[in-house]
Scaffold this active site. Structure first.
Site, mmCIF file in Angstrom:
data_model
loop_
_atom_site.group_PDB
_atom_site.id
_atom_site.type_symbol
_atom_site.label_atom_id
_atom_site.label_comp_id
_atom_site.label_asym_id
_atom_site.label_seq_id
_atom_site.Cartn_x
_atom_site.Cartn_y
_atom_site.Cartn_z
ATOM 1 N N GLN A 1 0.832 -1.199 0.000
ATOM 2 C CA GLN A 1 0.000 0.000 0.000
ATOM 3 C C GLN A 1 0.876 1.264 0.000
ATOM 4 O O GLN A 1 0.532 2.265 -0.617
ATOM 5 C CB GLN A 1 -0.953 -0.011 1.210
ATOM 6 C CG GLN A 1 -1.990 1.103 1.189
ATOM 7 C CD GLN A 1 -2.996 0.953 0.044
ATOM 8 O OE1 GLN A 1 -3.299 -0.156 -0.378
ATOM 9 N NE2 GLN A 1 -3.502 2.065 -0.469
ATOM 10 N N SER B 1 -5.904 1.302 4.604
ATOM 11 C CA SER B 1 -6.592 0.658 3.477
ATOM 12 C C SER B 1 -7.397 -0.548 3.927
ATOM 13 O O SER B 1 -6.887 -1.437 4.613
ATOM 14 C CB SER B 1 -5.590 0.198 2.423
ATOM 15 O OG SER B 1 -6.268 -0.532 1.413
ATOM 16 N N HIS C 1 -8.141 -2.819 2.039
ATOM 17 C CA HIS C 1 -7.558 -3.982 1.367
ATOM 18 C C HIS C 1 -6.578 -4.720 2.283
ATOM 19 O O HIS C 1 -6.327 -5.903 2.080
ATOM 20 C CB HIS C 1 -6.871 -3.565 0.068
ATOM 21 C CG HIS C 1 -7.839 -3.342 -1.051
ATOM 22 N ND1 HIS C 1 -8.381 -4.371 -1.776
ATOM 23 C CD2 HIS C 1 -8.402 -2.217 -1.556
ATOM 24 C CE1 HIS C 1 -9.207 -3.896 -2.691
ATOM 25 N NE2 HIS C 1 -9.249 -2.579 -2.571
ATOM 26 N N GLU D 1 -17.063 3.728 -5.973
ATOM 27 C CA GLU D 1 -16.284 2.583 -6.458
ATOM 28 C C GLU D 1 -17.201 1.363 -6.518
ATOM 29 O O GLU D 1 -17.210 0.551 -5.586
ATOM 30 C CB GLU D 1 -15.094 2.289 -5.534
ATOM 31 C CG GLU D 1 -14.016 3.353 -5.544
ATOM 32 C CD GLU D 1 -12.722 2.895 -4.855
ATOM 33 O OE1 GLU D 1 -12.658 1.747 -4.374
ATOM 34 O OE2 GLU D 1 -11.781 3.700 -4.808
HETATM 35 ZN ZN LIG Z 1 -10.704 -1.536 -3.631
#
Ligand SMILES: [Zn+2]
Length: 187
Positions: free
Chosen positions: A67, A93, A95, A151
């Site tokens: 990241q 993040s 993620h 998103e």
């Molecule tokens: Zn994403």
């Protein structure tokens, strides 16, 4: 587990248990927590049964180090203010939790593009993701709450119990559901 611009991971270099993503075009490249992979496999099969295409994950777990590289490259390219609207700072993040994926339909339309929300696959995950424990984490027009622009490809696994409750309550964001307050920026 809430992660946003005002709630970083703790510790910052947190690392989850991971397995390879079964529904990825590149099986060696993608990883999520085991329960997320199982739910993704179900989601992809259900979508295929409904609309004739499954899902492909193209981004998933990212380490703190990865990241850092990614965020720094965005800052170098676009400047920090612009980078902060699309890419999380290291340690912030979703993620990194192993609970989030970026996906597309197997037809490959609108990869990493907001037009994904208007494809059959994008509409299907927005409508049915909750049935498998997923939410579209950054909905259109709610940047002031989530801190990120729309998103439609970024799904977050919250578990079927939470996703069902969110669906029933009409909660549009995880922040709203948790009563956690908005996280538009890093303060
Ligand atoms: Zn994403």
């Amino acid at each position: 587990m809430l992660v946003n611009k005002r709630t970083p991971l703790s510790p910052a270099d947190y690392q989850p248990e991971l397995v390879a993503v079964s529904t990825s075009a590149d099986r060696d490249g993608e990883a999520v927590r085991p329960e997320v992979d199982a739910a993704l496999t179900e989601l992809s099969a259900a979508m295929r049964a409904d609309i004739g295409e499954g899902t492909h994950v193209f981004s998933s777990y990212r380490s703190y180090a990865r990241q850092t590289e990614l965020y720094n490259s965005y800052v170098a390219q676009y400047g920090q203010a612009e980078a902060d609207t699309t890419s999380a700072r290291p340690g912030h993040s979703e993620h990194q939790t192993g609970l989030s994926v970026d996906l597309m339909g197997t037809s490959g339309q609108c990869r990493l593009d907001t037009c994904f929300g208007d494809t059959a696959a994008g509409r299907w995950v927005a409508e049915h993701g909750w049935e498998h424990g997923f939410i579209v984490r950054y909905p259109d027009g709610l940047e002031g709450v989530t801190g990120y622009e729309y998103e439609p490809w970024h799904l977050r696994f919250v578990g079927v119990e939470v996703s069902t409750a969110m669906h029933q309550q009409g909660a549009r964001t995880y922040e709203e559901f948790l009563g956690a307050g908005s996280a538009p920026d890093y303060r």
